[in-house]
Design a protein around this motif. Structure first.
Motif, PDB file in Angstrom:
ATOM      1  N   TYR A 105       4.772  22.415   7.822  1.00 20.60           N
ATOM      2  CA  TYR A 105       3.646  23.228   8.291  1.00 20.60           C
ATOM      3  C   TYR A 105       4.011  24.694   8.044  1.00 20.60           C
ATOM      4  O   TYR A 105       4.742  25.303   8.822  1.00 20.60           O
ATOM      5  CB  TYR A 105       3.428  22.945   9.779  1.00 20.60           C
ATOM      6  N   GLY A 141       3.502  28.868   7.320  1.00 17.56           N
ATOM      7  CA  GLY A 141       2.652  29.969   7.769  1.00 17.56           C
ATOM      8  C   GLY A 141       3.488  31.170   8.118  1.00 17.56           C
ATOM      9  O   GLY A 141       4.707  31.186   7.892  1.00 17.56           O
ATOM     10  N   PHE A 159       3.216  32.643  11.386  1.00 18.06           N
ATOM     11  CA  PHE A 159       3.579  32.423  12.796  1.00 18.06           C
ATOM     12  C   PHE A 159       4.079  33.707  13.485  1.00 18.06           C
ATOM     13  O   PHE A 159       5.149  33.734  14.065  1.00 18.06           O
ATOM     14  CB  PHE A 159       4.641  31.311  12.913  1.00 18.06           C
ATOM     15  N   GLY A 203      -3.100  27.677  18.891  1.00 21.31           N
ATOM     16  CA  GLY A 203      -3.728  27.019  17.742  1.00 21.31           C
ATOM     17  C   GLY A 203      -2.688  26.349  16.853  1.00 21.31           C
ATOM     18  O   GLY A 203      -2.836  25.193  16.455  1.00 21.31           O
ATOM     19  N   GLY A 256      -3.883  24.126   9.077  1.00 24.82           N
ATOM     20  CA  GLY A 256      -4.982  24.080  10.045  1.00 24.82           C
ATOM     21  C   GLY A 256      -6.213  24.727   9.432  1.00 24.82           C
ATOM     22  O   GLY A 256      -6.114  25.717   8.718  1.00 24.82           O
ATOM     23  N   ARG A 281      -9.686  26.482  10.458  1.00 22.85           N
ATOM     24  CA  ARG A 281     -10.494  27.006  11.557  1.00 22.85           C
ATOM     25  C   ARG A 281     -11.937  27.058  11.091  1.00 22.85           C
ATOM     26  O   ARG A 281     -12.528  26.049  10.773  1.00 22.85           O
ATOM     27  CB  ARG A 281      -9.968  28.388  11.968  1.00 22.85           C
ATOM     28  N   GLU A 289      -7.676  28.079   1.411  1.00 29.64           N
ATOM     29  CA  GLU A 289      -6.868  26.873   1.641  1.00 29.64           C
ATOM     30  C   GLU A 289      -7.051  25.860   0.507  1.00 29.64           C
ATOM     31  O   GLU A 289      -6.093  25.220   0.072  1.00 29.64           O
ATOM     32  CB  GLU A 289      -7.246  26.229   2.983  1.00 29.64           C
ATOM     33  N   LEU A 347      -9.132  31.338  16.745  1.00 27.70           N
ATOM     34  CA  LEU A 347      -7.922  32.057  17.150  1.00 27.70           C
ATOM     35  C   LEU A 347      -6.995  32.330  15.962  1.00 27.70           C
ATOM     36  O   LEU A 347      -6.730  31.437  15.163  1.00 27.70           O
ATOM     37  CB  LEU A 347      -7.180  31.186  18.178  1.00 27.70           C
ATOM     38  N   SER A 348      -6.518  33.546  15.869  1.00 29.04           N
ATOM     39  CA  SER A 348      -5.502  33.844  14.859  1.00 29.04           C
ATOM     40  C   SER A 348      -4.420  34.706  15.506  1.00 29.04           C
ATOM     41  O   SER A 348      -4.673  35.392  16.502  1.00 29.04           O
ATOM     42  CB  SER A 348      -6.106  34.594  13.667  1.00 29.04           C
TER      43      SER A 348
HETATM   44  P1  ADP Z   1      -2.517  33.201  11.417  1.00 29.72           P
HETATM   45  O1  ADP Z   1      -3.753  33.220  10.560  1.00 29.72           O
HETATM   46  O2  ADP Z   1      -2.831  32.899  12.849  1.00 29.72           O
HETATM   47  O3  ADP Z   1      -1.625  34.397  11.217  1.00 29.72           O
HETATM   48  P2  ADP Z   1      -0.622  31.635   9.888  1.00 29.72           P
HETATM   49  O4  ADP Z   1      -0.705  32.446   8.665  1.00 29.72           O
HETATM   50  O5  ADP Z   1       0.671  31.585  10.580  1.00 29.72           O
HETATM   51  O6  ADP Z   1      -1.715  31.965  10.980  1.00 29.72           O
HETATM   52  O7  ADP Z   1      -1.187  30.191   9.573  1.00 29.72           O
HETATM   53  C1  ADP Z   1      -0.460  29.031   9.361  1.00 29.72           C
HETATM   54  C2  ADP Z   1      -1.431  27.874   9.314  1.00 29.72           C
HETATM   55  O8  ADP Z   1      -1.924  27.653  10.632  1.00 29.72           O
HETATM   56  C3  ADP Z   1      -2.675  28.064   8.453  1.00 29.72           C
HETATM   57  O9  ADP Z   1      -3.003  26.821   7.886  1.00 29.72           O
HETATM   58  C4  ADP Z   1      -3.716  28.472   9.444  1.00 29.72           C
HETATM   59  O10 ADP Z   1      -5.013  28.135   8.974  1.00 29.72           O
HETATM   60  C5  ADP Z   1      -3.319  27.638  10.622  1.00 29.72           C
HETATM   61  N1  ADP Z   1      -3.805  28.174  11.883  1.00 29.72           N
HETATM   62  C6  ADP Z   1      -3.554  29.383  12.428  1.00 29.72           C
HETATM   63  N2  ADP Z   1      -4.178  29.522  13.612  1.00 29.72           N
HETATM   64  C7  ADP Z   1      -4.866  28.357  13.806  1.00 29.72           C
HETATM   65  C8  ADP Z   1      -5.732  27.884  14.823  1.00 29.72           C
HETATM   66  N3  ADP Z   1      -6.076  28.636  15.855  1.00 29.72           N
HETATM   67  N4  ADP Z   1      -6.234  26.657  14.696  1.00 29.72           N
HETATM   68  C9  ADP Z   1      -5.919  25.904  13.613  1.00 29.72           C
HETATM   69  N5  ADP Z   1      -5.128  26.284  12.621  1.00 29.72           N
HETATM   70  C10 ADP Z   1      -4.605  27.503  12.707  1.00 29.72           C
END
Ligand code: ADP
Length: 168
Positions: free
Chosen positions: A12, A14, A16, A22, A96, A98, A106, A134-135
């Protein structure tokens, strides 16, 4: 059904910065059908914008949030995700989704990764509706403006965000 020869793991990836409810939701959903999740924090030497937390701090927060659940590993990686996946011999990427706005990027990434390494698949999971807008960047912004973020991050993360913002 015969038992699996080896555990099914998912990566997974990202930023983070920091882990939110989320992200947690996606990890927990993945564990319903995978034996383990490698939460891979990307750090790009070329990245211009610096985040709130260092990569080391992000990894520590992920470990604390999952309370050392041995099915969840937090690691940093740089370079291509598919190279990292190949090294770890993992052929499943979890992301994930959203709102619709996530979709195009994606979808492009999933097809590019499969092109770079045939055999790798990307699985998209929808979070609980509470987290679908949520981000991490929104959490950082709301916290910086003095808003309540307790519904969106674990208590340990909230504490660290407030401490970090206080230092700035
Ligand atoms: P962010 O956009 O919050 O900075 P990241 O870049 O760390 O997140 O994203 C890592 C993965 O987690 C991506 O696939 C992103 O779409 C997913 N993700 C981030 N926040 C959420 C959420 N609230 N619900 C579902 N997936 C999420």
């Amino acid at each position: 059904m015969s038992p699996r020869a080896r555990p099914q793991l998912a990566i997974y990836p990202g930023s983070f910065d920091p882990i939110t409810r989320g992200h947690e939701d996606i990890v927990r959903r993945t564990l319903r059908f995978c034996d383990g999740v490698v939460v891979a924090v990307s750090h790009h030497a070329t990245q211009l914008k610096h985040g709130l937390f260092s990569v080391g701090e992000r990894l520590e927060l992920i470990q604390q949030v999952f309370d050392d659940d041995e099915r969840i590993e937090a690691v940093a990686f740089s370079g291509l995700l598919v190279d990292f996946a190949r090294k770890r011999e993992i052929n499943l990427i979890v992301r994930g989704l959203r709102a619709v706005s996530d979709f195009e990027y994606e979808f492009q990434m999933a097809l590019m990764n499969r092109d770079l390494q045939p055999g790798i698949e990307t699985l998209f999971l929808a979070p609980d509706a509470r987290y679908s807008f949520l981000s991490a960047s929104l959490v950082r912004e709301v916290a910086a403006l003095g808003g309540d973020i307790s519904a969106f991050v674990a208590p340990v993360v909230q504490k660290q965000i407030l401490q970090k913002l206080g230092e700035q």
